[in-house]
Design an enzyme around this catalytic site. Structure first.
Site, short mmCIF file in Angstrom:
data_model
loop_
_atom_site.label_atom_id
_atom_site.label_comp_id
_atom_site.label_asym_id
_atom_site.label_seq_id
_atom_site.Cartn_x
_atom_site.Cartn_y
_atom_site.Cartn_z
N GLU A 199 45.79 32.37 13.28
CA GLU A 199 46.38 33.67 12.95
C GLU A 199 46.88 34.36 14.12
O GLU A 199 47.96 34.93 14.17
CB GLU A 199 45.40 34.51 11.98
CG GLU A 199 46.12 35.71 11.35
CD GLU A 199 46.80 35.75 10.23
OE1 GLU A 199 47.02 34.66 9.66
OE2 GLU A 199 47.09 36.82 9.58
N ASP A 200 45.82 34.69 15.13
CA ASP A 200 46.16 35.14 16.31
C ASP A 200 46.35 34.29 17.63
O ASP A 200 47.17 34.78 18.54
CB ASP A 200 44.91 36.31 16.56
CG ASP A 200 44.93 37.04 15.57
OD1 ASP A 200 45.80 37.96 15.00
OD2 ASP A 200 43.71 37.34 15.05
#
Ligand code: MN
Length: 527
Positions: A98-99
Site C-alpha cells: 500500500e505505501d
C-alpha cells in the site's frame, strides 16, 4: 562494459552477505522481545525486515523519521503480544504494498500465500474509515471483524494502530481527532472483546487526551494526587503480604501491581457520579502462583491476616466470567485505614487475562502450563480455523465471519457495554452487506442490493444522474448484485436518468420511492 556490470553485481552480493551476517539494531530489538524462536523463525523475520527496508527506502513519516521505523515498532508490538514469526513478519510487511513499492506478486513469491493473505487483510481493513457517527459504531465494529476474516489480521492492525497513536502528535489536527476517536470507539472495544486487555488499555489511554481533552485533564489531576499515595500503600501491602505468605510456607509466588488506566478510571468515575472515593480498584496487587490449589491457600492466608470487605470477594476460578476470565478477587482492609484489591491467579490465568485471544495464537501458549483448553478463545480460534500451525487462509468470508462473530457474542462480557452482544446475535450478516465509497465511507445495504440502491443511498442526485458504475474498478451493469467489501464508484452524467426498468431490480424502498418520484415528476413536466 559487461565486466563492469559483473563487478557491480559481485560487489552488491558482497554487501548483501555482510548485511546478512550483521544483525541490525532494529532486528535485534525485535528478536529480544521474543523467546524460544528457532533459526527458521528468526530467518523469516530477518527476510521480512530486509524486504520492507528496501520497499520503504527513502520514505519518511509525518514526524520526519524514516518510514521503516513504523514497521519495526509494529513488529515489536506483535512480539510483545507473543505472536509467532509469521504474524511478526506480516506485521513488518503490512505497508509494503500500500505505501511501499512492493507488489503482491513479489510478496507471494518471497513469503507465500499465508503472509500475503495477512498483509492483504490489513490493507483492506485500512480502507474502513470512521465516519464520526456514533450510532454507527456497532456496524463499524462488525464490519472490522467481518473484513479482517482472521483474528491475526485484527491483531496486526492493532499493533500498527498502537504505534500510530504514540506518534499522533505529528498528524494534522483534524485527522488526529478522527483517528483517536476511531481508536477509542472501534479498536479498543474490539481488543477488549478479544480479551487482549493490555492492548485495549494502551489504545484507550493514548486516545483519551485527543478525544476528551477537558475530561482528560480533570482525571489526570485526580489520579496524580491519588496514585502516589496509592502506590506507596500498595508497596507496603506487598511487603506485608509477601512476609505473611512466606511465613505460612508459600515459596513460589510473585506479585505485580496494576494501576487503572486513565480512560477506564474516567468511565468508572462517570458511573460513580464523580465520587472517586467509591472506586476501590484504582490499583490492585496481583499475586501469581503455580497452581489453582495455591490460589486458595493464598486467599486463606490473606483473610486470616486482613479483614475482607463484605461483598467484594469474587471467585472467578470456580465460576469464571462468561469471557473465560479466571482469578480470585478480594478487597481487604490494610489495617492503617486503607483498602486494597487483591487478585490471585496462576501464571496461565494471568497470561489469558492479559493477552486473551492473542495468547492462544503465539508461541507463549507452549509455555502456558495448565491452559484451560475450553476457554472461549480456543473455541473461537477453532471455529474459524486459524491456528498457528499454518492453516490455509480462509477464502469465503461468508463461511467464516458469522461463526467467528457468534463466538465473540456468546462469550463477550462487558455489562457496561452497549448492545454489541445482542445485536450480534441478530444474525446481522445474514441480511446486510457493507460496501464502500471510493473514499472508504461505509454504506450498509440489504443483501442482493444493486449499484442503483447504493447510488440512492449516497444521495438522490447521484441516483438521478447515474449513467454507469464501476465496482472494484471494473465497469459492471446497473443490476449487478453487490458483495460485502465492494468499492463502488457511481458515474454520473447530464444524460443519466432513472428508468422504469430500474424498479424491477432495486432492493431498497428508498431507491424505489425516489425512482418513482423522479419518473412522476418527469411525466408531469411533459404534460
Ligand atoms: Mn501502518
Amino acid at each position: 562494459m559487461k565486466e563492469v556490470e559483473e563487478l557491480a553485481y559481485k560487489e552488491a552480493q558482497k554487501v548483501k552477505k555482510r548485511q546478512a551476517k550483521k544483525i541490525p539494531d532494529g532486528l535485534q530489538e525485535i528478536y529480544d522481545r521474543t523467546s524460544g524462536f528457532d533459526q527458521k523463525a528468526k530467518n523469516l523475520i530477518r527476510d521480512a525486515y530486509f524486504f520492507a527496508q528496501e520497499a520503504h527506502e527513502g520514505q519518511l513519516r509525518k514526524s520526519g523519521e524514516p518510514y521503516f521505523i513504523h514497521l519495526v515498532a509494529t513488529a515489536k508490538n506483535l512480539a510483545d503480544l507473543g505472536m509467532d514469526a509469521k504474524v511478526i513478519a506480516a506485521g513488518i510487511l503490512h505497508d509494503s504494498i500500500e505505501d511501499g513499492v512492493a507488489t503482491e506478486e513479489q510478496l507471494l513469491y518471497e513469503f507465500g500465500e499465508e503472509i500475503l493473505f495477512l498483509v492483504d487483510g490489513v490493507t483492506k481493513l485500512g480502507r474502513v474509515r470512521y465516519q464520526g457517527m456514533r450510532r454507527h459504531n456497532e456496524s463499524l465494529r462488525k464490519l472490522f471483524v467481518a473484513t479482517s476474516r482472521d483474528v491475526r489480521v485484527l491483531i496486526i492492525k492493532f499493533a500498527d494502530r498502537l504505534h500510530n497513536m504514540s506518534t499522533l502528535e505529528h498528524v494534522r489536527e483534524d485527522k488526529r481527532e478522527r483517528i483517536a476517536t476511531e481508536t477509542l470507539e472501534i479498536y479498543a472495544p474490539l481488543a477488549y472483546r478479544l480479551g487482549i486487555t493490555t492492548l485495549s488499555k494502551q489504545l484507550e489511554d493514548l486516545s483519551f487526551p485527543y478525544v476528551y481533552p477537558e475530561e482528560y485533564k480533570k482525571v489526570r489531576e485526580i489520579l496524580k494526587e491519588r496514585s502516589k499515595q496509592t502506590l506507596s500503600k500498595l508497596e507496603r501491602m506487598d511487603r506485608s503480604i509477601s512476609k505473611k505468605l512466606a511465613a505460612n510456607g508459600m515459596r513460589k509466588f510473585r506479585t505485580t501491581n496494576r494501576i487503572k488506566g486513565t480512560y477506564s478510571f474516567y468511565r468508572k468515575l462517570e458511573r460513580k457520579k464523580g465520587d472517586a472515593d467509591k472506586i476501590y480498584d484504582i490499583a490492585a496487587l496481583r499475586i501469581i502462583v503455580p497452581t489453582v490449589a495455591d490460589c486458595y491457600s493464598v486467599l486463606g492466608i490473606v483473610h486470616q491476616n486482613y479483614r475482607p470487605m463484605v461483598g467484594r470477594i469474587k471467585d472467578y476460578i470456580a465460576v469464571p466470567k462468561p469471557n473465560g476470565y479466571r482469578s480470585i478477587h478480594t478487597t481487604v482492609f490494610t489495617g492503617d485505614g486503607g483498602l486494597v484489591e487483591l487478585q490471585i491467579r496462576t501464571e496461565a490465568m494471568h497470561l489469558d487475562a492479559e493477552l486473551g485471544a492473542a495468547s492462544h495464537l503465539g508461541y507463549k501458549k507452549r509455555e502456558g502450563g495448565d491452559q484451560n483448553v475450553d476457554s472461549w478463545a480456543v473455541r473461537l480460534m477453532g471455529r474459524f480455523g486459524s491456528t498457528p500451525a499454518g492453516n490455509k487462509p480462509l477464502k469465503d468470508p461468508k463461511e467464516v465471519a458469522p461463526g467467528w462473530i457468534d463466538s465473540l457474542a456468546d462469550h463477550s462480557d462487558n455489562p457496561e457495554s452497549d448492545s454489541f452482544q445482542t445485536e450480534l446475535k441478530d444474525d446481522f450478516f445474514g441480511h446486510q452487506i457493507f460496501v464502500f465509497t471510493p473514499l472508504g465511507e461505509v454504506i450498509v445495504l440489504p443483501e442482493g442490493a444493486t449499484p442503483v440502491d447504493f447510488a440512492f443511498q449516497v444521495h438522490s442526485e447521484v441516483g438521478n444522474k447515474m449513467s454507469g458504475v464501476k465496482v472494484n474498478e471494473k465497469m459492471v451493469s446497473l443490476d449487478s448484485e453487490l458483495k460485502n467489501g465492494d468499492i463502488i464508484e457511481v458515474l454520473t452524467s447530464k444524460q443519466g436518468r432513472p428508468t422504469v426498468k430500474w424498479l424491477d431490480f432495486v432492493k431498497t424502498n428508498e431507491a424505489r420511492r425516489k425512482i418513482r418520484s423522479f419518473i412522476e415528476r418527469e411525466e408531469a413536466e411533459k404534460r
